[in-house]
Design a protein around this motif. Structure first.
Motif, PDB file in Angstrom:
ATOM      1  N   GLU A 192       0.811  -1.216   0.000  1.00  8.37           N
ATOM      2  CA  GLU A 192       0.000   0.000   0.000  1.00  8.37           C
ATOM      3  C   GLU A 192       0.843   1.264   0.000  1.00  8.37           C
ATOM      4  OE1 GLU A 192      -2.781  -0.184   3.183  1.00  8.37           O
ATOM      5  OE2 GLU A 192      -3.776  -2.013   2.448  1.00  8.37           O
ATOM      6  N   ARG A 193       2.101   1.183   0.407  1.00  2.00           N
ATOM      7  CA  ARG A 193       2.958   2.371   0.420  1.00  2.00           C
ATOM      8  C   ARG A 193       3.163   2.924  -0.984  1.00  2.00           C
ATOM      9  NH1 ARG A 193       8.048  -0.259   3.256  1.00  2.00           N
ATOM     10  NH2 ARG A 193       7.472  -1.767   1.618  1.00  2.00           N
ATOM     11  N   ARG A 194       3.044   2.059  -1.982  1.00  2.11           N
ATOM     12  CA  ARG A 194       3.274   2.500  -3.357  1.00  2.11           C
ATOM     13  C   ARG A 194       2.005   3.048  -4.009  1.00  2.11           C
ATOM     14  NH1 ARG A 194       7.382  -1.593  -6.292  1.00  2.11           N
ATOM     15  NH2 ARG A 194       7.643   0.312  -7.517  1.00  2.11           N
ATOM     16  N   LEU A 195       0.949   3.158  -3.231  1.00  2.00           N
ATOM     17  CA  LEU A 195      -0.305   3.714  -3.739  1.00  2.00           C
ATOM     18  C   LEU A 195      -0.616   5.055  -3.079  1.00  2.00           C
ATOM     19  CD1 LEU A 195      -2.405   0.416  -3.775  1.00  2.00           C
ATOM     20  CD2 LEU A 195      -1.440   1.611  -5.747  1.00  2.00           C
ATOM     21  N   ALA A 196       0.396   5.732  -2.598  1.00  3.81           N
ATOM     22  CA  ALA A 196       0.206   7.044  -1.994  1.00  3.81           C
ATOM     23  C   ALA A 196      -0.418   7.995  -3.023  1.00  3.81           C
ATOM     24  CB  ALA A 196       1.541   7.596  -1.507  1.00  3.81           C
ATOM     25  N   GLY A 197      -1.456   8.711  -2.602  1.00  2.00           N
ATOM     26  CA  GLY A 197      -2.130   9.637  -3.497  1.00  2.00           C
ATOM     27  C   GLY A 197      -3.350   9.056  -4.177  1.00  2.00           C
ATOM     28  N   TRP A 198      -3.538   7.733  -4.102  1.00  5.79           N
ATOM     29  CA  TRP A 198      -4.729   7.114  -4.659  1.00  5.79           C
ATOM     30  C   TRP A 198      -5.895   7.324  -3.698  1.00  5.79           C
ATOM     31  CZ3 TRP A 198      -4.688   2.633  -8.459  1.00  5.79           C
ATOM     32  CH2 TRP A 198      -3.545   2.648  -9.244  1.00  5.79           C
ATOM     33  N   ARG A 199      -7.101   7.410  -4.227  1.00  7.67           N
ATOM     34  CA  ARG A 199      -8.301   7.521  -3.390  1.00  7.67           C
ATOM     35  C   ARG A 199      -8.645   6.136  -2.855  1.00  7.67           C
ATOM     36  NH1 ARG A 199     -13.602   6.646  -4.695  1.00  7.67           N
ATOM     37  NH2 ARG A 199     -13.068   6.518  -6.921  1.00  7.67           N
ATOM     38  N   ARG A 200      -8.915   6.071  -1.558  1.00  5.62           N
ATOM     39  CA  ARG A 200      -9.210   4.780  -0.950  1.00  5.62           C
ATOM     40  C   ARG A 200     -10.672   4.694  -0.560  1.00  5.62           C
ATOM     41  NH1 ARG A 200      -5.572   1.497   3.509  1.00  5.62           N
ATOM     42  NH2 ARG A 200      -6.867  -0.402   3.540  1.00  5.62           N
ATOM     43  N   SER A 201     -11.301   3.563  -0.892  1.00  2.00           N
ATOM     44  CA  SER A 201     -12.676   3.276  -0.502  1.00  2.00           C
ATOM     45  C   SER A 201     -12.691   1.874   0.105  1.00  2.00           C
ATOM     46  CB  SER A 201     -13.616   3.354  -1.703  1.00  2.00           C
ATOM     47  OG  SER A 201     -14.926   2.976  -1.346  1.00  2.00           O
ATOM     48  N   GLY A 202     -12.717   1.796   1.436  1.00  2.00           N
ATOM     49  CA  GLY A 202     -12.594   0.501   2.086  1.00  2.00           C
ATOM     50  C   GLY A 202     -11.226  -0.080   1.818  1.00  2.00           C
ATOM     51  N   ALA A 203     -11.183  -1.279   1.255  1.00  2.00           N
ATOM     52  CA  ALA A 203      -9.904  -1.927   0.951  1.00  2.00           C
ATOM     53  C   ALA A 203      -9.445  -1.675  -0.476  1.00  2.00           C
ATOM     54  CB  ALA A 203     -10.023  -3.432   1.196  1.00  2.00           C
ATOM     55  N   VAL A 204     -10.223  -0.909  -1.262  1.00  2.00           N
ATOM     56  CA  VAL A 204      -9.936  -0.715  -2.686  1.00  2.00           C
ATOM     57  C   VAL A 204      -9.332   0.668  -2.912  1.00  2.00           C
ATOM     58  CG1 VAL A 204     -10.880  -0.729  -5.020  1.00  2.00           C
ATOM     59  CG2 VAL A 204     -11.847  -2.244  -3.275  1.00  2.00           C
ATOM     60  N   PHE A 205      -8.236   0.711  -3.676  1.00  2.00           N
ATOM     61  CA  PHE A 205      -7.584   1.964  -4.045  1.00  2.00           C
ATOM     62  C   PHE A 205      -8.000   2.322  -5.474  1.00  2.00           C
ATOM     63  CE2 PHE A 205      -5.083   0.208  -0.667  1.00  2.00           C
ATOM     64  CZ  PHE A 205      -4.616   1.303   0.052  1.00  2.00           C
ATOM     65  N   HIS A 206      -8.376   3.592  -5.689  1.00  2.00           N
ATOM     66  CA  HIS A 206      -8.864   4.037  -6.996  1.00  2.00           C
ATOM     67  C   HIS A 206      -7.990   5.167  -7.530  1.00  2.00           C
ATOM     68  CE1 HIS A 206     -12.790   1.910  -6.650  1.00  2.00           C
ATOM     69  NE2 HIS A 206     -12.654   2.171  -5.369  1.00  2.00           N
ATOM     70  N   ARG A 207      -7.884   5.205  -8.864  1.00  2.00           N
ATOM     71  CA  ARG A 207      -7.238   6.318  -9.539  1.00  2.00           C
ATOM     72  C   ARG A 207      -7.898   6.496 -10.896  1.00  2.00           C
ATOM     73  NH1 ARG A 207      -1.166   5.633 -11.270  1.00  2.00           N
ATOM     74  NH2 ARG A 207      -2.081   5.101 -13.289  1.00  2.00           N
ATOM     75  N   GLU A 208      -8.045   7.740 -11.322  1.00  2.00           N
ATOM     76  CA  GLU A 208      -8.615   8.036 -12.634  1.00  2.00           C
ATOM     77  C   GLU A 208      -7.673   8.963 -13.376  1.00  2.00           C
ATOM     78  OE1 GLU A 208     -12.446   9.715 -11.738  1.00  2.00           O
ATOM     79  OE2 GLU A 208     -13.448   7.773 -11.927  1.00  2.00           O
ATOM     80  N   ASP A 209      -7.241   8.515 -14.558  1.00  2.00           N
ATOM     81  CA  ASP A 209      -6.510   9.380 -15.472  1.00  2.00           C
ATOM     82  C   ASP A 209      -7.077   9.133 -16.859  1.00  2.00           C
ATOM     83  OD1 ASP A 209      -5.246   6.874 -15.942  1.00  2.00           O
ATOM     84  OD2 ASP A 209      -3.640   7.383 -14.544  1.00  2.00           O
ATOM     85  N   SER A 210      -6.303   8.609 -17.775  1.00  2.00           N
ATOM     86  CA  SER A 210      -6.871   8.248 -19.067  1.00  2.00           C
ATOM     87  C   SER A 210      -7.675   6.961 -18.992  1.00  2.00           C
ATOM     88  CB  SER A 210      -5.758   8.096 -20.116  1.00  2.00           C
ATOM     89  OG  SER A 210      -4.847   7.086 -19.719  1.00  2.00           O
ATOM     90  N   GLN A 211      -7.534   6.218 -17.886  1.00  2.00           N
ATOM     91  CA  GLN A 211      -8.301   5.001 -17.619  1.00  2.00           C
ATOM     92  C   GLN A 211      -8.754   5.045 -16.163  1.00  2.00           C
ATOM     93  OE1 GLN A 211      -7.871   1.683 -20.163  1.00  2.00           O
ATOM     94  NE2 GLN A 211      -8.467   3.645 -21.018  1.00  2.00           N
ATOM     95  N   ARG A 212      -9.703   4.172 -15.817  1.00  2.00           N
ATOM     96  CA  ARG A 212     -10.108   4.022 -14.422  1.00  2.00           C
ATOM     97  C   ARG A 212      -9.394   2.800 -13.846  1.00  2.00           C
ATOM     98  NH1 ARG A 212     -14.147   7.656 -14.654  1.00  2.00           N
ATOM     99  NH2 ARG A 212     -15.225   7.725 -16.661  1.00  2.00           N
ATOM    100  N   TRP A 213      -8.758   3.008 -12.698  1.00  6.15           N
ATOM    101  CA  TRP A 213      -7.968   1.962 -12.051  1.00  6.15           C
ATOM    102  C   TRP A 213      -8.577   1.631 -10.694  1.00  6.15           C
ATOM    103  CZ3 TRP A 213      -2.971   0.374 -13.983  1.00  6.15           C
ATOM    104  CH2 TRP A 213      -2.532   1.077 -15.110  1.00  6.15           C
ATOM    105  N   ALA A 214      -8.508   0.367 -10.316  1.00  5.42           N
ATOM    106  CA  ALA A 214      -8.872  -0.068  -8.973  1.00  5.42           C
ATOM    107  C   ALA A 214      -7.928  -1.195  -8.592  1.00  5.42           C
ATOM    108  CB  ALA A 214     -10.318  -0.546  -8.922  1.00  5.42           C
ATOM    109  N   VAL A 215      -7.352  -1.121  -7.408  1.00  6.31           N
ATOM    110  CA  VAL A 215      -6.380  -2.115  -6.939  1.00  6.31           C
ATOM    111  C   VAL A 215      -6.726  -2.494  -5.510  1.00  6.31           C
ATOM    112  CG1 VAL A 215      -3.933  -2.646  -6.591  1.00  6.31           C
ATOM    113  CG2 VAL A 215      -4.604  -1.020  -8.373  1.00  6.31           C
TER     114      VAL A 215
END
Length: 357
Positions: free
Chosen positions: A282-305
């Motif tokens: 999780e340290r490498r997902l700094a700046g991602w939006r977190r919802s529960g256990a899921v990390f989200h990011r939106e740029d040219s695509q939608r990401w969820a990890v």
């Protein structure tokens, strides 16, 4: 009318049968029949336009035979507004490197490994398989002609059962190549668009250069191996909510220690699911939006990890946010506590009982 389809990875389509109900009295039977007929009519999709289908069918061949160079712009609607990226493209008729999709980076690299993959999409046109999925999920019609980047264009739309437009394509009237494509949400907003801002139909002035080599090789996975992976605890759904059907499975690395790339499509949008054994850093997902256990990011695509059941899951898609969230929710989630462990046990028993899921 469409029929249930079978893919190389398992059965697809609706299951079940009709049940006959005995009702007392002729009037009740007639009333029931009238009600059922009314409901069926309300949910029936209109037939697709053959001319519109032919325009889409020809886009793939046109993209291969037509030389061009220009600039493509990708615009994505995100929570913070619109993101916009531009790329110079060139295609010469004597090369075998036309555009075949969107280059994305596997976010499972947050656990230590990196890999580039090509996701379904882009302006390369429709393969027969993608066109079959499109007509299975949408009604394809021809709209009024328009223009794109200064060129006359035919317009084809993919419409939902309620008549709303889910996708729109502008196809060059002269060459048949796709100039512009849009994905729209239920409210009619364009959530993702890709198209030429300028294009020159001619052999490129600068020779096309093959793309950079990928960080890791991807090997195609056959149906027998997919069944084996499911039996060993890997999650490989045949279908995802929203009409997305599994149409490609690839693997990078060893059979039980590498990364799986599962490619899904409804004929319009693409969903890539990456599955990798291990723990999420999780340290490498700094700046991602977190919802529960899921990390989200939106740029040219939608990401969820996120991590669940000893695997790291990554979803990358150009589908609207609501569709993306539904896909994420359908995949294994992080369960904690006694009830979470019981739910995991029930899921595993169900997998043993039905090896196709």
């Amino acid at each position: 009318m469409t029929s249930a389809q079978t893919t190389p990875f398992g059965p697809s389509g609706p299951f079940g049968g009709r049940s006959a109900w005995v009702v007392g009295g002729l009037a009740a039977a007639l009333l029931l029949a009238w009600t059922l007929a009314g409901n069926a009519g309300a949910g029936r999709r209109a037939d697709s336009d053959p001319e519109a289908l032919e325009l889409l069918r020809e886009t793939a061949a046109a993209a291969r035979r037509t030389p061009y160079e220009g600039t493509q712009i990708r615009t994505t609607l995100t929570g913070g507004g619109h993101t916009r990226t531009a790329v110079k493209v060139a295609h010469a008729t004597d090369t075998v490197t036309p555009l075949h999709g969107i280059l994305v980076q596997d976010a499972s690299s947050t656990t230590g490994g990196a890999a580039d993959v090509t996701a379904t999409g882009g302006l390369a046109g429709f393969t027969p398989a993608l066109l079959a999925l499109l007509t299975r999920n949408y009604t394809v019609v021809q709209a009024a002609d328009d223009d794109a980047c200064g060129r006359a264009a035919h317009v084809v739309e993919a419409r939902r059962a309620d008549g709303g437009t889910a996708g729109r394509f502008r196809i060059d009237a002269e060459t048949g190549i796709m100039l512009h494509r849009e994905l729209l949400d239920d409210g009619g907003r364009v959530v993702s668009a890709l198209g030429f801002s300028d294009v020159r139909i001619a052999e490129p002035r600068t020779p096309a250069v093959a793309g950079a080599s990928r960080a890791a090789p991807w090997a195609a996975v056959g149906a027998a191996e997919v069944a084996g992976l499911r039996g060993r605890g890997w999650t490989v759904p045949q279908d995802l909510p929203g009409g997305f059907v599994l149409n490609e499975v690839r693997r990078s690395g060893p059979a039980d220690g590498g990364t799986l790339h599962l490619g899904y499509s409804d004929g319009l949008a693409a969903v890539s699911v990456f599955v990798q054994r291990g723990r999420l850093d999780e340290r490498r997902l700094a700046g991602w939006r977190r919802s529960g256990a899921v990390f989200h990011r939106e740029d040219s695509q939608r990401w969820a990890v996120w991590a669940a059941d000893g695997h790291v899951y990554t979803v990358v898609t150009d589908a609207p946010r609501a569709a993306s969230d539904t896909v994420v929710a359908a995949l294994p989630q992080a369960d904690t506590g006694l009830w979470g462990r019981l739910r995991r046990g029930v899921r595993r028993i169900g997998t043993w009982a039905n090896p196709w899921n």
